[in-house]
Design a protein around this motif. Structure first.
Motif, mmCIF file in Angstrom:
data_model
loop_
_atom_site.group_PDB
_atom_site.id
_atom_site.type_symbol
_atom_site.label_atom_id
_atom_site.label_comp_id
_atom_site.label_asym_id
_atom_site.label_seq_id
_atom_site.Cartn_x
_atom_site.Cartn_y
_atom_site.Cartn_z
ATOM 1 N N PRO A 197 89.777 125.644 99.708
ATOM 2 C CA PRO A 197 89.219 123.940 99.050
ATOM 3 C C PRO A 197 88.879 123.044 100.267
ATOM 4 C CG PRO A 197 91.563 124.344 98.237
ATOM 5 C CD PRO A 197 90.758 125.894 99.225
ATOM 6 N N LYS A 198 88.021 122.359 100.529
ATOM 7 C CA LYS A 198 88.162 121.328 101.376
ATOM 8 C C LYS A 198 89.269 119.462 101.361
ATOM 9 C CE LYS A 198 83.371 121.159 101.561
ATOM 10 N NZ LYS A 198 81.969 120.732 101.482
ATOM 11 N N SER A 199 89.955 120.132 100.182
ATOM 12 C CA SER A 199 91.725 119.316 100.368
ATOM 13 C C SER A 199 92.697 119.285 100.805
ATOM 14 C CB SER A 199 91.239 119.231 98.810
ATOM 15 O OG SER A 199 91.896 120.468 98.108
ATOM 16 N N GLY A 200 92.422 121.309 101.417
ATOM 17 C CA GLY A 200 93.138 121.645 102.251
ATOM 18 C C GLY A 200 93.741 122.600 102.222
#
Length: 347
Positions: free
Chosen positions: A69-72
């Motif tokens: 995920p781009k959030s980490g």
């Protein structure tokens, strides 16, 4: 003098453990210390069946994984990792083993052989490097649960647990600059270096195994598509890893055997020269047996040449084996392997 004894490394084509046990015991009378169940069914392709134990987000894209995920990095828990299943397979196969020994098919002095990959091999094989280190303790916990069930369900003097160490060899080759494939770059750092970091991981889990359970080690360069991941220059790295394992108090005193591969094309003494430095003897302890993977299908002449070279070069007795398990070997070649193993050894 001919080599004494045969090691069947692990996987053997067969419809069931009973079929494999019967085939090996019949084909190799008096030559087996222990007998594996053939790693039949979904276990046929080494660690392949472990991939589904991990969620897609943890797996490499090439292993049917999904992007991070781009959030980490995701936070994963033990519940996200499936049980290994190795304990269920071992306990089921041991029941078959006992029945065959009771009816005389398997001799009373032959033990049940359990082959297990190191968690490191599974993790580096399938998981994204960014997430591998965080997931390692979770998968090791699943492996600890597996070991607990195995040692609770099988008499300790009736089994040998063989650690199958393949990606450890490619990690060492990468560390020495001889194998540039970044897939095999170790995901951990260790103050004592890669070699000791790999051995530390074997020790951690082996401490879960009671000291009266015998261990063994199959060192391997892989058999993907019947090719090594990287061709060994000689046995020097194999000897380094073997010695590092045997030096550890948790491992060395109860190691039953060490298995090392011998490539088909290596009939030369140079390949085996590093075995002069293999430390099998410890004061007051029975030395582990050495098995050399000199046997190759449909190549009895070459097998005998490799044995001849080893006899002139190796400073201690040895038995024979194939380089790796036979699970991916064409069925028509298995009879050749078993016949050669019998022909070139004594009971």
């Amino acid at each position: 003098m001919q080599p004494t004894g045969v090691l069947m490394v692990g996987s053997v084509p067969g419809a069931s453990p009973r079929e494999v046990f019967t085939r090996l015991a019949t084909a190799l009378p008096g030559r087996l210390q222990a007998v594996p169940d053939g790693e039949t069914g979904e276990r046929w392709n080494y660690i392949g069946w472990q991939r589904a134990r991990f969620p897609p987000v943890a797996r490499r894209i090439e292993c049917e994984g999904t992007p991070l995920p781009k959030s980490g990095l995701p936070t994963l828990r033990l519940a996200d990792i499936g049980p290994t299943g190795y304990d269920e397979a071992a306990l089921s196969s041991y029941a078959e083993f006992k029945q065959l020994r009771q009816d005389g098919t398997i001799p009373s002095n032959v033990r049940f052989q359990i082959g297990l990959p190191s968690p490191y091999s599974v993790i580096i094989g399938f998981l994204k490097p960014e997430i591998a280190h965080a997931l390692e303790p979770l998968y090791e916990q699943r492996f600890a649960e597996t070991l607990d069930r195995i040692v609770a369900g099988i008499p300790h003097d009736d089994m040998v647990i063989q650690w199958d160490l393949c990606f450890e060899m490619t990690a060492l080759e990468f560390d020495r600059g001889r194998f540039p494939d970044a897939w095999h770059k170790p995901y951990f750092s260790s103050p004592n270096g890669v070699l000791q970091g790999l051995v530390d991981r074997v020790v951690r889990l082996s401490k879960r195994i009671p000291q009266d359970v015998k261990l063994a080690f199959h060192l391997c360069y892989g058999d993907y598509g019947h090719k090594h991941f990287v061709e060994p220059q000689d046995t020097s790295l194999l000897v380094e890893l073997a010695n590092a394992l045997l030096e550890r108090e948790t491992l060395g005193p109860r190691t039953e055997w060490i298995h090392l591969p011998v490539p088909k094309g290596r009939t030369d003494a140079d390949y085996l020269s590093a075995l002069d430095g293999l430390n099998l003897n410890s004061p007051g302890l029975k030395p582990p047996r050495l098995y050399l993977g000199v046997v190759h299908a449909d190549d009895e002449a070459g097998t005998k040449k490799r044995i001849e070279t080893a006899r002139a070069r190796v400073p201690f007795p040895f038995g024979v084996a194939t380089e790796c398990g036979l699970g991916r070997t064409p069925p028509e070649e298995i009879d050749s392997v078993l016949q050669i193993c019998k022909e070139v050894t004594t009971e």
